[in-house]
Design an enzyme around this catalytic site. Structure first.
Site, PDB file in Angstrom:
ATOM      1  N   ARG A  55      -2.406   7.279   1.232  1.00  0.00           N
ATOM      2  CA  ARG A  55      -2.722   8.460   2.041  1.00  0.00           C
ATOM      3  C   ARG A  55      -1.634   8.981   2.959  1.00  0.00           C
ATOM      4  NH1 ARG A  55      -8.279   6.170   4.138  1.00  0.00           N
ATOM      5  NH2 ARG A  55      -6.910   4.370   4.007  1.00  0.00           N
ATOM      6  N   TYR A  98     -15.798  -9.656   0.362  1.00  0.00           N
ATOM      7  CA  TYR A  98     -16.367  -8.315   0.126  1.00  0.00           C
ATOM      8  C   TYR A  98     -17.635  -8.408  -0.723  1.00  0.00           C
ATOM      9  CZ  TYR A  98     -12.218  -6.133   2.119  1.00  0.00           C
ATOM     10  OH  TYR A  98     -11.234  -5.738   2.979  1.00  0.00           O
ATOM     11  N   ARG A 111      -5.753  13.185  -4.603  1.00  0.00           N
ATOM     12  CA  ARG A 111      -6.987  12.580  -4.108  1.00  0.00           C
ATOM     13  C   ARG A 111      -8.051  13.651  -3.833  1.00  0.00           C
ATOM     14  NH1 ARG A 111     -11.019  10.632  -3.339  1.00  0.00           N
ATOM     15  NH2 ARG A 111     -11.691   8.970  -1.937  1.00  0.00           N
ATOM     16  N   ASP A 155      -7.210  -1.240  -7.166  1.00  0.00           N
ATOM     17  CA  ASP A 155      -7.717  -1.858  -5.946  1.00  0.00           C
ATOM     18  C   ASP A 155      -8.201  -3.267  -6.263  1.00  0.00           C
ATOM     19  OD1 ASP A 155      -8.470  -0.866  -3.023  1.00  0.00           O
ATOM     20  OD2 ASP A 155      -9.945  -2.346  -3.676  1.00  0.00           O
ATOM     21  N   ARG A 215       0.821  -1.218   0.000  1.00  0.00           N
ATOM     22  CA  ARG A 215       0.000   0.000   0.000  1.00  0.00           C
ATOM     23  C   ARG A 215       0.857   1.272   0.000  1.00  0.00           C
ATOM     24  NH1 ARG A 215      -5.234  -1.255   1.602  1.00  0.00           N
ATOM     25  NH2 ARG A 215      -5.686   0.815   0.829  1.00  0.00           N
TER      26      ARG A 215
HETATM   27  O1  CP3 Z   1      -0.253   1.263  -2.878  1.00  0.00           O
HETATM   28  C1  CP3 Z   1      -0.678   0.199  -3.315  1.00  0.00           C
HETATM   29  O2  CP3 Z   1      -0.492  -0.903  -2.780  1.00  0.00           O
HETATM   30  C2  CP3 Z   1      -1.414   0.200  -4.636  1.00  0.00           C
HETATM   31  C3  CP3 Z   1      -2.807   0.113  -4.659  1.00  0.00           C
HETATM   32  C4  CP3 Z   1      -3.679  -0.722  -3.711  1.00  0.00           C
HETATM   33  C5  CP3 Z   1      -4.823  -0.161  -3.072  1.00  0.00           C
HETATM   34  N1  CP3 Z   1      -5.502  -1.175  -2.449  1.00  0.00           N
HETATM   35  C6  CP3 Z   1      -5.187   1.271  -3.122  1.00  0.00           C
HETATM   36  C7  CP3 Z   1      -6.190   1.815  -2.184  1.00  0.00           C
HETATM   37  C8  CP3 Z   1      -3.654  -2.092  -3.401  1.00  0.00           C
HETATM   38  C9  CP3 Z   1      -2.634  -3.153  -3.769  1.00  0.00           C
HETATM   39  C10 CP3 Z   1      -4.819  -2.358  -2.613  1.00  0.00           C
HETATM   40  C11 CP3 Z   1      -5.172  -3.702  -2.112  1.00  0.00           C
HETATM   41  C12 CP3 Z   1      -6.377  -3.901  -1.316  1.00  0.00           C
HETATM   42  N2  CP3 Z   1      -7.555  -3.207  -1.364  1.00  0.00           N
HETATM   43  C13 CP3 Z   1      -6.539  -4.957  -0.375  1.00  0.00           C
HETATM   44  C14 CP3 Z   1      -5.507  -6.032  -0.070  1.00  0.00           C
HETATM   45  C15 CP3 Z   1      -4.428  -5.565   0.809  1.00  0.00           C
HETATM   46  C16 CP3 Z   1      -4.824  -5.263   2.220  1.00  0.00           C
HETATM   47  O3  CP3 Z   1      -4.655  -4.092   2.619  1.00  0.00           O
HETATM   48  O4  CP3 Z   1      -5.269  -6.176   2.932  1.00  0.00           O
HETATM   49  C17 CP3 Z   1      -7.828  -4.835   0.180  1.00  0.00           C
HETATM   50  C18 CP3 Z   1      -8.433  -5.735   1.239  1.00  0.00           C
HETATM   51  C19 CP3 Z   1      -8.468  -3.724  -0.459  1.00  0.00           C
HETATM   52  C20 CP3 Z   1      -9.857  -3.217  -0.251  1.00  0.00           C
HETATM   53  C21 CP3 Z   1      -9.880  -1.811   0.194  1.00  0.00           C
HETATM   54  N3  CP3 Z   1      -9.581  -0.725  -0.591  1.00  0.00           N
HETATM   55  C22 CP3 Z   1     -10.223  -1.311   1.487  1.00  0.00           C
HETATM   56  C23 CP3 Z   1     -10.622  -2.174   2.667  1.00  0.00           C
HETATM   57  C24 CP3 Z   1     -10.100   0.090   1.440  1.00  0.00           C
HETATM   58  C25 CP3 Z   1     -10.451   1.104   2.534  1.00  0.00           C
HETATM   59  C26 CP3 Z   1      -9.502   1.137   3.637  1.00  0.00           C
HETATM   60  C27 CP3 Z   1      -8.094   1.501   3.242  1.00  0.00           C
HETATM   61  O5  CP3 Z   1      -7.221   0.680   3.499  1.00  0.00           O
HETATM   62  O6  CP3 Z   1      -7.884   2.592   2.693  1.00  0.00           O
HETATM   63  C28 CP3 Z   1      -9.648   0.442   0.151  1.00  0.00           C
HETATM   64  C29 CP3 Z   1      -9.382   1.824  -0.343  1.00  0.00           C
HETATM   65  C30 CP3 Z   1      -8.051   2.087  -0.945  1.00  0.00           C
HETATM   66  N4  CP3 Z   1      -7.361   1.233  -1.766  1.00  0.00           N
HETATM   67  C31 CP3 Z   1      -7.317   3.292  -0.837  1.00  0.00           C
HETATM   68  C32 CP3 Z   1      -6.151   3.138  -1.604  1.00  0.00           C
HETATM   69  C33 CP3 Z   1      -5.064   4.159  -1.857  1.00  0.00           C
HETATM   70  C34 CP3 Z   1      -7.745   4.541  -0.061  1.00  0.00           C
HETATM   71  C35 CP3 Z   1      -8.760   5.278  -0.865  1.00  0.00           C
HETATM   72  C36 CP3 Z   1      -8.841   6.744  -0.533  1.00  0.00           C
HETATM   73  O7  CP3 Z   1      -7.848   7.450  -0.750  1.00  0.00           O
HETATM   74  O8  CP3 Z   1      -9.902   7.161  -0.107  1.00  0.00           O
END
Ligand code: CP3
Length: 348
Positions: A32, A154, A41, A78, A28
């Site tokens: 943020r 999900y 963003r 994502d 990740r």
């Molecule tokens: O930086 C990176 O790794 C590249 C992109 C990436 C994102 N999500 C961007 C993102 C990757 C590889 C993911 C994977 C992801 N997404 C997982 C597996 C890894 C893990 O953390 O367990 C899961 C379960 C998700 C689902 C998801 N997406 C959730 C639960 C959330 C909200 C909570 C959070 O962690 O932010 C997201 C949103 C998300 N995905 C954001 C980003 C940058 C934040 C969005 C925002 O800026 O509002």
């Protein structure tokens, strides 16, 4: 001297080489905790739109590389973009995380449209192409997908949950239907990953963030077997592209996962003991991990000590330094800078 095989540090480690200094990236890493991410963003009103706008998604993929020079650039997207492409309603709400229209029965599964995904996800593949063209020659572009089990949790529950109870019940009660959902995710995830490879990804990671909630038989059926099928399909068309599996929270079942899925390297979560990773997993395959993201938030002497003990425990074998889960939004930039020094100049 003629050099054979991959030259990029991350690909060398994934091929089983022990490097003097381990390659590193952070799960990740695009997100943020970076002020330059927050700036972009704030202008885009919607996270999904961000993922589907190649110029912006490519920029966000590259931001952490420019700042820190990680060995791996992970595509900005994502894991839930796949259900979105299948036609399931998805929204990301501030502070609430993702919200999906729930899949409750066979009719919900039947409404999913696998034939749409290649075109719906075309902007993601365009992002990969743009990053590939912009990336320097030593950084590896990592594509990814969620594992079928994690994505299904999900899709069934409509949001993230503490113990995935509704999905586990669905899988016990409606085994046949749940299998259909998983099969669909196996097929579409393999296609999705191969399309990322065709666009320029040279390594892949499969995120099974919720694999820790299943007992052994269920873990074998819903985590190992679907992952094995994806790996088999991807290897069939792209044999040179290494795949990292990340079975978060699987504890000792990580060993079965490592032996049976066919993955090339295993991402270790924070709960796995360094000694156990070194004695049980690393002799089988390259390992990646596993600093506690909260220790990176806390920083200080505890961070220094843990990075050093991690390097001492795993640095003598094929190893990729990473966190044990995603970086926290409140991580101080100075602590990431300290981390790089510790990993890249350990004698300081
Ligand atoms: O930086 C990176 O790794 C590249 C992109 C990436 C994102 N999500 C961007 C993102 C990757 C590889 C993911 C994977 C992801 N997404 C997982 C597996 C890894 C893990 O953390 O367990 C899961 C379960 C998700 C689902 C998801 N997406 C959730 C639960 C959330 C909200 C909570 C959070 O962690 O932010 C997201 C949103 C998300 N995905 C954001 C980003 C940058 C934040 C969005 C925002 O800026 O509002």
């Amino acid at each position: 001297m003629i050099q054979t095989g991959p030259r990029k540090p991350l690909l060398r480690a994934l091929a089983g080489e022990t490097l003097p200094l381990p390659p590193w990236w952070l799960m990740r890493q695009a997100g943020r905790y970076l002020p330059e991410y927050r700036q972009i963003r704030a202008k885009a009103h919607d996270f999904i739109e961000l993922c589907l706008t190649p110029a912006l998604a490519a920029e966000l993929t590259l931001q952490p590389i420019r700042r820190y020079g990680m060995d791996g650039a992970i595509l900005f997207s994502d894991i839930l973009m796949l259900p979105h492409a299948l036609g399931q309603k998805l929204a990301f709400h501030e502070r609430e995380g993702p919200v999906l229209e729930r899949i409750e029965d066979t009719a919900g599964i039947a409404r999913l449209a696998p034939d749409r995904i290649a075109s719906s996800l075309e902007p993601v593949f365009e992002t990969v192409r743009q990053v590939r063209d912009a990336l320097d020659s030593r950084t590896t572009l990592i594509g990814f997908a969620g594992a079928p089990w994690t994505v299904a949790t999900y899709m069934v529950e409509g949001r993230g949950s503490k113990d995935q109870a509704e999905t586990r019940l669905f899988a016990y009660r409606e085994r046949h239907d749940f299998q259909r959902l998983i099969d669909l995710l196996v097929e579409t995830s393999a296609d999705y990953l191969l399309n990322q490879v065709n666009a320029g990804a040279t390594a892949l990671q499969i995120f099974d963030s919720w694999s820790g909630s299943l007992p052994e038989d269920e873990f074998a059926r819903w985590c190992i077997e679907p992952t094995r099928r994806i790996v088999e399909r991807v290897n069939g068309s792209a044999p040179d592209v290494p795949i990292i599996g990340f079975p978060r929270g699987s504890g000792p079942l990580a060993l079965r996962y490592a032996r049976e899925t066919g993955i090339d390297a295993i991402g270790c979560d924070t709960s796995l003991p360094l000694g156990w990773i070194g004695s049980e997993l690393q002799p089988l395959l390259p390992v990646q991990g596993n600093l506690d993201p909260l220790l990176l938030v806390a920083g200080g002497a505890g961070l220094d000590a843990r990075v050093k003990s991690t390097l001492a425990a795993l640095g003598d074998g094929p190893f990729i330094f990473n966190l044990g889960h995603g970086i926290q939004p409140d991580t101080p930039i100075a602590h990431v800078e300290r981390l790089i020094r510790l990993v890249k100049t350990p004698s300081d």
